[in-house]
Scaffold this motif. Structure first.
Motif, mmCIF file in Angstrom:
data_model
loop_
_atom_site.group_PDB
_atom_site.id
_atom_site.type_symbol
_atom_site.label_atom_id
_atom_site.label_comp_id
_atom_site.label_asym_id
_atom_site.label_seq_id
_atom_site.Cartn_x
_atom_site.Cartn_y
_atom_site.Cartn_z
ATOM 1 N N UNK A 1 -7.185 -4.895 -0.165
ATOM 2 C CA UNK A 1 -7.421 -4.326 -1.299
ATOM 3 C C UNK A 1 -6.950 -3.305 -2.178
ATOM 4 N N UNK A 2 -6.152 -2.377 -1.535
ATOM 5 C CA UNK A 2 -5.944 -1.106 -1.817
ATOM 6 C C UNK A 2 -4.328 -1.155 -2.150
ATOM 7 N N UNK A 3 -3.814 -0.653 -3.275
ATOM 8 C CA UNK A 3 -2.288 -0.531 -3.318
ATOM 9 C C UNK A 3 -2.137 0.810 -3.420
ATOM 10 N N UNK A 4 -2.928 1.749 -3.885
ATOM 11 C CA UNK A 4 -2.701 3.151 -4.008
ATOM 12 C C UNK A 4 -3.693 4.229 -3.289
ATOM 13 N N UNK A 5 -3.527 5.049 -2.374
ATOM 14 C CA UNK A 5 -4.338 5.793 -2.158
ATOM 15 C C UNK A 5 -3.765 7.344 -2.320
ATOM 16 N N UNK A 6 -4.300 8.237 -3.047
ATOM 17 C CA UNK A 6 -3.737 9.502 -3.663
ATOM 18 C C UNK A 6 -3.980 9.915 -4.751
ATOM 19 N N UNK A 7 -2.822 10.069 -5.605
ATOM 20 C CA UNK A 7 -2.923 10.733 -6.849
ATOM 21 C C UNK A 7 -1.848 9.590 -7.538
ATOM 22 N N UNK A 8 -2.202 9.003 -8.658
ATOM 23 C CA UNK A 8 -1.296 8.073 -9.393
ATOM 24 C C UNK A 8 -1.269 8.619 -10.778
ATOM 25 N N UNK A 9 -0.041 8.894 -11.282
ATOM 26 C CA UNK A 9 0.325 9.174 -12.579
ATOM 27 C C UNK A 9 1.125 8.261 -13.339
ATOM 28 N N UNK A 10 0.611 7.795 -14.337
ATOM 29 C CA UNK A 10 1.467 6.612 -15.150
ATOM 30 C C UNK A 10 1.815 7.260 -16.664
ATOM 31 N N UNK B 1 0.782 -1.145 -0.172
ATOM 32 C CA UNK B 1 0.070 -0.053 -0.014
ATOM 33 C C UNK B 1 0.894 1.168 0.101
ATOM 34 N N UNK B 2 0.431 2.226 -0.864
ATOM 35 C CA UNK B 2 1.350 3.412 -0.758
ATOM 36 C C UNK B 2 0.188 4.851 -0.573
ATOM 37 N N UNK B 3 0.584 5.607 0.095
ATOM 38 C CA UNK B 3 -0.304 6.697 0.396
ATOM 39 C C UNK B 3 0.417 8.049 0.077
ATOM 40 N N UNK B 4 -0.222 8.696 -1.030
ATOM 41 C CA UNK B 4 0.384 9.986 -1.427
ATOM 42 C C UNK B 4 0.367 9.955 -2.928
ATOM 43 N N UNK B 5 1.511 10.384 -3.548
ATOM 44 C CA UNK B 5 1.817 10.632 -4.883
ATOM 45 C C UNK B 5 2.679 9.687 -5.492
ATOM 46 N N UNK B 6 2.200 9.155 -6.661
ATOM 47 C CA UNK B 6 2.975 8.207 -7.480
ATOM 48 C C UNK B 6 3.103 8.747 -8.991
ATOM 49 N N UNK B 7 4.231 8.701 -9.106
ATOM 50 C CA UNK B 7 4.552 9.193 -10.621
ATOM 51 C C UNK B 7 5.744 8.103 -11.326
ATOM 52 N N UNK B 8 4.907 7.487 -12.123
ATOM 53 C CA UNK B 8 5.871 6.562 -12.915
ATOM 54 C C UNK B 8 5.878 6.878 -14.406
ATOM 55 N N UNK B 9 7.145 6.834 -14.741
ATOM 56 C CA UNK B 9 7.533 7.158 -16.013
ATOM 57 C C UNK B 9 7.199 6.030 -17.095
ATOM 58 N N UNK B 10 7.348 4.790 -16.815
ATOM 59 C CA UNK B 10 7.029 3.545 -17.616
ATOM 60 C C UNK B 10 5.586 3.166 -17.459
ATOM 61 N N UNK B 11 5.560 2.022 -17.208
ATOM 62 C CA UNK B 11 4.193 1.312 -17.122
ATOM 63 C C UNK B 11 3.891 0.863 -15.574
ATOM 64 N N UNK B 12 2.534 0.514 -15.485
ATOM 65 C CA UNK B 12 2.156 0.087 -14.035
ATOM 66 C C UNK B 12 1.459 -1.133 -14.085
ATOM 67 N N UNK B 13 1.848 -2.080 -13.355
ATOM 68 C CA UNK B 13 1.213 -3.539 -13.683
ATOM 69 C C UNK B 13 1.187 -4.001 -12.187
#
Length: 219
Positions: free
Chosen positions: A164-173, A144-156
């Motif tokens: 049930x949750x991997x990300x809480x916040x904002x996720x940009x891919x 689980x990650x809480x906050x902002x995620x910025x991935x320059x490649x792909x997300x799998x």
């Protein structure tokens, strides 16, 4: 969404698009997958390469330069999690990325900027702050990650188990044609949380007080 156990969160804001993507993007679901938002999917021509490299007055490069933790791309397995030593959050451990699951614990106030300079695979356990991935990110298990995620490649993502949750916040891919396709499977959720985003921005210094209004947002 408001993460469980997070106090002092303002009321949830009006719903945003579940997925916002550039023109030419195809979004498909199967099985019991669901996309929730208003609208669920927004194809937006304003999404460009610069969307993932410049955020207001701050660039991706500047954020990376501000990182508390910089690590090469690798398989982190289950090594990511809070570390408390003698009752204090141990900031010297490079795999201690804060404690978003237990915000009242010693590492609950630690919101690092984490920069991974290549591809990353993470199985567990959890963290919070700003996560910058120069390559692609593969999330397995119940991380689980809480906050902002910025991935320059792909997300799998896959798995999840009882979490049930991997990300809480904002996720940009970014997910350019050089990397491939984003795939979410298993008990994998990506939840937008304005509370988590604002908390991270305040705690990392990406927002500053202003006289004319409460805050100036730089990210």
């Amino acid at each position: 969404q408001i993460p469980a156990g997070w106090a002092a969160c303002p009321p949830t804001q009006p719903a945003l698009a579940g997925i916002r993507a550039d023109q030419g993007t195809t979004v498909t679901t199967s099985g019991s997958a669901s996309i929730i938002g208003s609208p669920p999917v927004l194809i937006d021509a304003s999404v460009t390469d610069s969307t993932f490299s410049k955020f207001g007055d701050v660039t991706y490069t500047q954020l990376a330069a501000m990182a508390n933790i910089t690590l090469p791309g690798q398989n982190f397995a289950n090594s990511i999690g809070p570390v408390v030593t003698s009752g204090q959050c141990n900031l010297t451990v490079a795999t201690n990325w804060g404690d978003g699951v237990n915000p009242t614990q010693p590492c609950g106030s630690y919101f690092p900027i984490v920069h991974v300079t290549g591809d990353a695979t993470i199985n567990g356990v959890q963290g919070q702050g700003i996560l910058l991935i120069d390559g692609s990110l593969s999330v397995q298990g119940g991380f689980q990650w809480f906050g902002i995620t910025i991935v320059q490649g792909s997300l799998k993502t896959a798995g999840g188990g009882s979490t049930d949750a991997h990300f809480w916040g904002a996720t940009m891919v970014h997910d350019s044609v050089n990397f491939g396709t984003n795939q979410l499977s298993g008990h994998a959720n990506i939840n937008y949380s304005s509370c988590a985003v604002l908390k991270v921005l305040e705690s990392t210094g990406i927002v500053t007080p202003a006289r004319s209004r409460g805050w100036v947002q730089l990210y």
